[in-house]
Write a protein that holds these residues in place. Sequence first.
Motif, PDB file in Angstrom:
ATOM      1  N   GLY A   1      80.871  85.304  -6.842  1.00 19.62           N
ATOM      2  CA  GLY A   1      82.230  85.600  -6.381  1.00 19.62           C
ATOM      3  C   GLY A   1      82.786  84.491  -5.541  1.00 19.62           C
ATOM      4  O   GLY A   1      82.083  83.917  -4.624  1.00 19.62           O
TER       5      GLY A   1
ATOM      6  N   GLN B   1      80.484  86.242 -14.574  1.00 23.47           N
ATOM      7  CA  GLN B   1      81.411  86.258 -13.235  1.00 23.47           C
ATOM      8  C   GLN B   1      82.900  86.462 -13.946  1.00 23.47           C
ATOM      9  O   GLN B   1      83.665  87.118 -13.266  1.00 23.47           O
ATOM     10  CB  GLN B   1      81.292  84.804 -12.710  1.00 23.47           C
TER      11      GLN B   1
ATOM     12  N   LYS C   1      85.575  89.333 -12.611  1.00 22.74           N
ATOM     13  CA  LYS C   1      87.019  89.209 -12.433  1.00 22.74           C
ATOM     14  C   LYS C   1      87.947  89.993 -12.991  1.00 22.74           C
ATOM     15  O   LYS C   1      88.983  90.387 -12.379  1.00 22.74           O
ATOM     16  CB  LYS C   1      87.150  87.527 -12.573  1.00 22.74           C
ATOM     17  N   GLU C   2      87.863  90.121 -14.352  1.00 20.99           N
ATOM     18  CA  GLU C   2      88.731  91.077 -15.104  1.00 20.99           C
ATOM     19  C   GLU C   2      88.381  92.508 -15.242  1.00 20.99           C
ATOM     20  O   GLU C   2      89.432  93.184 -15.764  1.00 20.99           O
ATOM     21  CB  GLU C   2      88.817  90.329 -16.444  1.00 20.99           C
TER      22      GLU C   2
END
Length: 188
Positions: A68, A162, A166-167
């Motif tokens: 992140g 990751q 994020k999506e």
Amino acid sequence: GKPLQGAGRGDREVTCYKQMDRDGLPPVMQQSFPVFKGLEHVYGREYMMLEDATVGMEQPMPLDVKIGYKPWHFHGSLIKRRNQMLKATQTTSTRHGIRFTGVRVWDPKTSKMKDHDKLWTHRNIPTYDKMLEVLSWYFSGVKPEERISLMERMMKRVMEIQAWWKEARLVETYCSSLLIIYDAEDTS
């Protein structure tokens, strides 16, 4: 079990596990989540019971990774957010979206395993190059001709996870931990 963290973090983590439909996740994520087995109260503390990722391992080698770019939550206090922002700028978090927060490595000086905590990793891994150096040290039990390939596969998988976070629309994420483990006794 894993003790529930305070300030609402533990409750949010439990909610995430309860809402997670493992069958509806892409394969990279199905393999990345331990099975949530509920909550238990032990001596006045509450613990999340998760699948044991070290079952059958003789010499588990953990690597704790935070993913992140923004390791703070808008609900945190101003002081907490400032501390987290400072930490992010002094580590690889803001530049690369990843940092190590704990690692077990082989120490050739003592011929023993050595655990390094988040304070050590914070001080000693300020750059991506240093992260790769520690990763090579972490995988030192793997044959040298296989080590680079293994490191590349691991980093590729971390980046896939990751990207999924994020999506993801299922849960709001701002920072997440990954626990990577291999058995130093079985490096085949």
